[in-house]
Design an enzyme around this catalytic site. Structure first.
Site, PDB file in Angstrom:
ATOM      1  N   THR A  25      -1.146   3.539 -13.718  1.00 23.78           N
ATOM      2  CA  THR A  25      -1.550   4.920 -13.497  1.00 23.78           C
ATOM      3  C   THR A  25      -0.843   5.826 -14.495  1.00 23.78           C
ATOM      4  O   THR A  25       0.382   5.829 -14.562  1.00 23.78           O
ATOM      5  CB  THR A  25      -1.190   5.356 -12.062  1.00 23.78           C
ATOM      6  N   HIS A 175      -8.431  -3.777  -6.339  1.00 27.37           N
ATOM      7  CA  HIS A 175      -7.040  -3.441  -6.023  1.00 27.37           C
ATOM      8  C   HIS A 175      -6.865  -3.547  -4.514  1.00 27.37           C
ATOM      9  O   HIS A 175      -7.252  -2.647  -3.757  1.00 27.37           O
ATOM     10  CB  HIS A 175      -6.744  -2.025  -6.505  1.00 27.37           C
ATOM     11  N   ASN A 178      -0.487  -2.622  -2.647  1.00 32.13           N
ATOM     12  CA  ASN A 178       0.257  -1.359  -2.687  1.00 32.13           C
ATOM     13  C   ASN A 178      -0.148  -0.332  -1.638  1.00 32.13           C
ATOM     14  O   ASN A 178       0.051   0.865  -1.816  1.00 32.13           O
ATOM     15  CB  ASN A 178       0.163  -0.730  -4.084  1.00 32.13           C
ATOM     16  N   TYR A 180      -3.039   0.712  -0.557  1.00 34.40           N
ATOM     17  CA  TYR A 180      -4.279   1.462  -0.679  1.00 34.40           C
ATOM     18  C   TYR A 180      -5.309   0.880   0.293  1.00 34.40           C
ATOM     19  O   TYR A 180      -4.998  -0.005   1.089  1.00 34.40           O
ATOM     20  CB  TYR A 180      -4.745   1.482  -2.134  1.00 34.40           C
ATOM     21  N   ASN A 234       3.755   2.486   0.433  1.00 36.35           N
ATOM     22  CA  ASN A 234       2.818   3.169   1.333  1.00 36.35           C
ATOM     23  C   ASN A 234       2.868   2.604   2.750  1.00 36.35           C
ATOM     24  O   ASN A 234       1.855   2.502   3.440  1.00 36.35           O
ATOM     25  CB  ASN A 234       1.391   3.133   0.774  1.00 36.35           C
TER      26      ASN A 234
END
Length: 373
Positions: A25, A175, A178, A180, A234
Site C-alpha cells: 500500500t 487478499h 491481515n 480484511y 485488525n
C-alpha cells in the site's frame, strides 16, 4: 543463490526466478485512479529485476475504501489507468497480478460517504486498533453493519476480476489476510454468524472458497490467494487448533482448484499490534504447518524473509518462491542486488511511506537509489 534464480510456472506464465514483489500500500493514486507516477514506480521495479509483481491492494468497490489515494478497479477511468501500467510493465518484461480486496473503513471516510452505504462486515463486531490518520482525532473502527447476503460481495469480487482482465493484468491475487473482509469471515472473533457462512470451519471458509471459484470463472489457472494464519492485524487471532482446523480446511479445498500459487505470511511482530497490553496472534511456524495441505499448488513465503532464508526455503523445497515486501519500497533493484551479492541497505523513510497532502508524491516512492553495479 542458485535456487532462487531458476524459472517457475505460475498459472499460465513462467516467471524467470523465484523472487516476487508483494503487494504494498503506497497511497499515490489520483483519488482512486492510477496515475503516471504509479506507472513509473512499477516499471522501476521491473527494471530492478522483479519477475512477478503483485499490485498494491486494489479496491473492488467504493464502499469499504479505507484510505485516501488508494486505487480501485470498479470504473472505466480506473481500468484505463491500470491498463497504462500493465502495458508498461509488460513492455519492460514483467508479469503483474492484481491484488483484489474488500477492506475495513470508517463512515466518515470521504469515499465511504460518497458510496452512500454503511461499513459492512460478517458480524456487527468492531475491530480494535486501526487509526484513520486523515480524520480528525484519528478515530478507530466503529461497529459495522452485518452483511445480509455475502453473495453480493462475491459478485463484486468477480466483477473486479473481469475489470482486471480488461485492464491487462496477468492474473489476480485474493487478499485473504491481515483482517480484511475475507479473513473476517475466517476468524470466529469477527464472524459470529449462525447461517451457512459462520460457525464451523467449513462454513467460515465458504466465503473465501466461493470467491476463488468466481475468480477462476474469469481467470482460469491465473488466480492466487494470500493468507496470514499467524496474523493479529485488525484484531485477528484464534487458538492454534482453531487456526489449523480453519485454514487447513480452506487450503485442502484450495488445493483442488488449480491455483497459480498461495502466499503464506509468516508471523510478523509488525503485523501483530498489542491490544489491552498483549499480542493478538498465535505464533507458530506457518510454513511447516500449512504447506502439507498444498500438494498441487506452489507456495510462496512472505513477511520478513531475508535473502539467505529465501535461498534456504526454496533450495530445500519447503516453498516454491518468496515474496519480498518492504525491501521493494526503498530498493527498486531488490533482485539485481541479491543476484550480485549487494546489501539491501537503503534506509527506509517512514515519513513518506504513504505519501502526505502537499508533499511531492515522488518522495520516498520513485527516488530511492539503485546500487552501483
Amino acid at each position: 543463490m542458485s535456487a532462487l534464480f531458476t524459472p517457475l510456472k505460475v498459472g499460465s506464465t513462467t516467471i524467470p526466478h523465484r523472487i516476487g514483489m508483494a503487494a504494498l500500500t503506497r497511497n499515490r493514486s489520483t483519488g482512486t485512479v492510477p496515475n503516471e507516477i504509479m506507472l513509473k514506480y512499477y516499471v522501476q521495479r521491473v527494471q530492478g529485476g522483479a519477475g512477478l509483481i503483485v499490485s498494491e491492494g486494489i479496491l473492488i468497490s467504493r464502499q469499504g475504501t479505507e484510505w485516501l489515494q488508494a486505487p480501485g478497479i470498479w470504473d472505466k477511468a480506473q481500468i484505463e489507468g491500470w491498463k497504462k501500467i500493465t502495458d508498461a510493465v509488460h513492455g519492460a518484461g514483467g508479469t503483474i497480478y492484481a491484488q483484489v480486496l474488500g477492506r475495513l473503513s470508517h463512515p466518515d471516510a470521504p469515499e465511504q460517504i460518497a458510496a452512500g452505504e454503511p461499513v459492512y462486515a460478517p458480524s456487527a463486531i468492531s475491530a480494535r486498533g486501526g487509526k484513520f490518520r486523515f480524520l480528525a482525532g484519528e478515530p478507530g473502527y466503529v461497529t459495522p453493519t452485518e452483511i445480509v447476503d455475502p453473495t453480493v460481495f462475491i459478485a463484486q469480487f468477480k466483477q473486479a476480476a473481469i475489470n482486471a482482465k480488461e485492464a491487462g493484468f496477468d492474473g489476480v491475487e485474493l487478499h485473504a489476510a491481515n483482517g480484511y473482509l475475507v479473513q473476517q469471515f475466517l476468524d470466529f472473533n469477527s464472524n459470529m454468524r449462525t447461517d451457512k457462512w459462520g460457525g464451523s470451519p467449513e462454513n467460515r471458509a465458504r466465503f473465501a472458497i466461493e470467491i476463488l471459484k468466481a475468480l477462476i470463472e474469469v481467470w482460469g489457472p491465473n488466480v492466487a490467494m494470500k493468507l496470514s494464519p499467524a496474523g493479529g492485524y485488525n484484531d485477528m487471532g484464534m487458538p492454534l487448533q482453531d487456526i489449523i482446523d480453519t485454514f487447513g480446511y480452506l487450503l485442502r479445498e484450495a488445493n483442488k482448484l488449480n491455483l497459480a500459487y498461495v502466499t503464506l505470511m509468516k508471523y510478523s511482530a509488525f503485523l501483530d499490534p498489542e491490544y489491552d497490553g498483549k499480542k493478538r496472534a498465535t505464533q507458530h511456524d506457518v510454513i511447516e504447518t500449512f504447506t502439507p495441505f498444498l500438494t498441487k499448488v506452489p507456495v510462496f513465503a512472505n513477511a520478513g524473509v531475508t535473502p539467505a532464508e529465501a535461498e534456504e526455503l526454496v533450495g530445500s523445497g519447503k516453498v516454491a518462491g518468496v515474496f519480498f515486501g518492504m525491501n521493494w519500497i526503498n530498493h527498486p533493484d531488490v533482485v539485481r542486488r541479491i543476484k550480485a551479492g549487494k546489501q539491501l541497505d537503503n534506509p527506509l523513510d517512514w515519513m513518506t511511506l504513504y505519501g502526505a497532502e502537499g508533499v511531492d508524491p515522488a518522495l520516498g516512492y520513485v527516488d530511492y537509489k539503485e546500487a552501483t553495479y
